[in-house]
Scaffold this active site. Structure first.
Site, PDB file in Angstrom:
ATOM      1  N   LYS A   8       0.828  -1.219   0.000  1.00 18.03           N
ATOM      2  CA  LYS A   8       0.000   0.000   0.000  1.00 18.03           C
ATOM      3  C   LYS A   8       0.858   1.264   0.000  1.00 18.03           C
ATOM      4  O   LYS A   8       0.624   2.183  -0.774  1.00 18.03           O
ATOM      5  CB  LYS A   8      -0.910   0.052   1.246  1.00 18.03           C
ATOM      6  CG  LYS A   8      -1.910  -1.070   1.357  1.00 18.03           C
ATOM      7  CD  LYS A   8      -2.850  -0.852   2.555  1.00 18.03           C
ATOM      8  CE  LYS A   8      -2.140  -0.835   3.891  1.00 18.03           C
ATOM      9  NZ  LYS A   8      -1.585  -2.126   4.307  1.00 18.03           N
ATOM     10  N   ARG A  83      -9.585   1.189   9.198  1.00 14.93           N
ATOM     11  CA  ARG A  83      -9.102  -0.151   9.505  1.00 14.93           C
ATOM     12  C   ARG A  83     -10.088  -0.951  10.350  1.00 14.93           C
ATOM     13  O   ARG A  83      -9.813  -2.106  10.674  1.00 14.93           O
ATOM     14  CB  ARG A  83      -7.815  -0.023  10.303  1.00 14.93           C
ATOM     15  CG  ARG A  83      -6.557  -0.484   9.558  1.00 14.93           C
ATOM     16  CD  ARG A  83      -5.416  -0.170  10.482  1.00 14.93           C
ATOM     17  NE  ARG A  83      -4.184  -0.805  10.215  1.00 14.93           N
ATOM     18  CZ  ARG A  83      -3.154  -0.209   9.601  1.00 14.93           C
ATOM     19  NH1 ARG A  83      -3.285   0.994   9.093  1.00 14.93           N
ATOM     20  NH2 ARG A  83      -2.011  -0.836   9.496  1.00 14.93           N
ATOM     21  N   ARG A 122      11.513  -5.602   4.666  1.00  8.57           N
ATOM     22  CA  ARG A 122      11.143  -4.198   4.499  1.00  8.57           C
ATOM     23  C   ARG A 122      12.115  -3.260   5.230  1.00  8.57           C
ATOM     24  O   ARG A 122      12.524  -3.518   6.350  1.00  8.57           O
ATOM     25  CB  ARG A 122       9.722  -3.975   5.025  1.00  8.57           C
ATOM     26  CG  ARG A 122       9.344  -2.503   5.021  1.00  8.57           C
ATOM     27  CD  ARG A 122       7.890  -2.300   4.899  1.00  8.57           C
ATOM     28  NE  ARG A 122       7.187  -2.493   6.150  1.00  8.57           N
ATOM     29  CZ  ARG A 122       5.871  -2.299   6.261  1.00  8.57           C
ATOM     30  NH1 ARG A 122       5.146  -1.955   5.214  1.00  8.57           N
ATOM     31  NH2 ARG A 122       5.289  -2.493   7.408  1.00  8.57           N
ATOM     32  N   ARG A 155      11.366  -1.141  10.800  1.00 14.44           N
ATOM     33  CA  ARG A 155      10.346  -0.641  11.723  1.00 14.44           C
ATOM     34  C   ARG A 155      10.246  -1.558  12.933  1.00 14.44           C
ATOM     35  O   ARG A 155      10.338  -2.774  12.790  1.00 14.44           O
ATOM     36  CB  ARG A 155       8.986  -0.605  11.011  1.00 14.44           C
ATOM     37  CG  ARG A 155       8.677   0.744  10.411  1.00 14.44           C
ATOM     38  CD  ARG A 155       7.503   0.678   9.478  1.00 14.44           C
ATOM     39  NE  ARG A 155       6.291   0.087  10.071  1.00 14.44           N
ATOM     40  CZ  ARG A 155       5.103   0.097   9.475  1.00 14.44           C
ATOM     41  NH1 ARG A 155       4.963   0.651   8.283  1.00 14.44           N
ATOM     42  NH2 ARG A 155       4.064  -0.445  10.051  1.00 14.44           N
ATOM     43  N   ARG A 166      -0.022  -8.312  13.754  1.00  7.79           N
ATOM     44  CA  ARG A 166      -0.631  -7.383  12.786  1.00  7.79           C
ATOM     45  C   ARG A 166      -1.481  -8.138  11.773  1.00  7.79           C
ATOM     46  O   ARG A 166      -2.554  -7.670  11.380  1.00  7.79           O
ATOM     47  CB  ARG A 166       0.460  -6.569  12.089  1.00  7.79           C
ATOM     48  CG  ARG A 166       1.067  -5.525  13.037  1.00  7.79           C
ATOM     49  CD  ARG A 166       2.389  -4.979  12.524  1.00  7.79           C
ATOM     50  NE  ARG A 166       2.260  -4.327  11.246  1.00  7.79           N
ATOM     51  CZ  ARG A 166       3.241  -4.254  10.345  1.00  7.79           C
ATOM     52  NH1 ARG A 166       4.413  -4.811  10.582  1.00  7.79           N
ATOM     53  NH2 ARG A 166       3.050  -3.631   9.211  1.00  7.79           N
TER      54      ARG A 166
END
Ligand code: AMP
Length: 213
Positions: A8, A83, A122, A155, A166
């Site tokens: 996203k 969300r 990531r 992160r 998550r």
């Protein structure tokens, strides 16, 4: 919309550049507030770092004013919001009350096993939040953001145990929101397993179909 790791943020950065929109990413806003140590950041920190959702009232308050300001200009792209169903219903009420309309809801579909490997590789820019991947989307210079020269970091919520939380939260709280927008006829599905450029081209076609210049 789409699960964590669907791409996203990567696609959002392209879309806002190409179409002159304001990028409203709730995760980016929260991380900024946490780094700055603001009262909102202090309140949100434990939720974000453990992969849980920040309470709806806090998020809705944080995003509504930014969204209404952007709707008076060239338009906005919401990334990471809504969300939960409560957030989606609140968004419905806010946009209706202010005569704003949503052109489309883009849903990037990616299977769980792909998400796990993507989130593991990531890297995110500390400065501008641009997202990279060590192999699939590396920066030109290792560890340095192409866009702003900032430092690339992992992160806190990209650790294996927080990723699992998550994904669980996504299935429980956020997946039902896609059904909400499907019922409204706004949901446009995108196959998120193709190369980044090809997903971007598909999104541009969809946006043209709904009249976003
Ligand atoms: P993201 O960068 O979109 O993956 O968001 C990172 C984290 O910020 C999430 O795991 C949540 O803790 C929090 N967050 C971001 N957007 C929302 C939202 N709309 N509602 C609740 N929490 C959110």
């Amino acid at each position: 919309m789409g699960p964590p790791g669907a791409g996203k943020g990567t696609q959002a950065a392209r879309i806002v550049d190409a179409h002159g929109l304001v990028h409203l990413a709730t995760g980016d806003i929260l991380r900024h507030e946490i780094r700055e140590g603001t009262p909102l950041g202090v309140e949100a920190r434990t939720y974000v770092e453990s992969g849980r959702l920040v309470p709806d009232e806090i998020i809705i308050k944080m995003i509504s004013s930014r969204m209404l300001a952007a709707s008076r200009g060239s338009g906005f792209l919401l990334d990471g919001f809504p969300r939960t169903l409560a957030q989606a219903e609140s968004l419905d009420r806010t946009i209706e009350a202010h005569g704003v309309s949503l052109d489309a809801v883009l849903y990037v579909r990616v299977p769980d096993e792909v998400l796990l490997s993507r989130l593991g590789g990531r890297r995110s820019c500390e400065g501008c939040e641009r997202v990279y991947h060590t192999t699939a989307n590396p920066p030109s210079q290792p560890g340095i953001c192409d866009a702003c020269g900032g430092r690339l970091v992992v992160r806190k919520d990209d650790s294996a145990d927080v990723i699992a939380e998550r994904l669980r939260v996504y299935q429980a709280e956020t997946a039902p929101v896609t059904a909400h927008y499907r019922r409204k006829g706004l949901l446009r599905e995108i196959d998120g397993q193709r190369p980044i450029e090809s997903i971007g081209a598909g999104i541009d076609d969809l946006l043209r179909e709904v009249g976003v210049r």
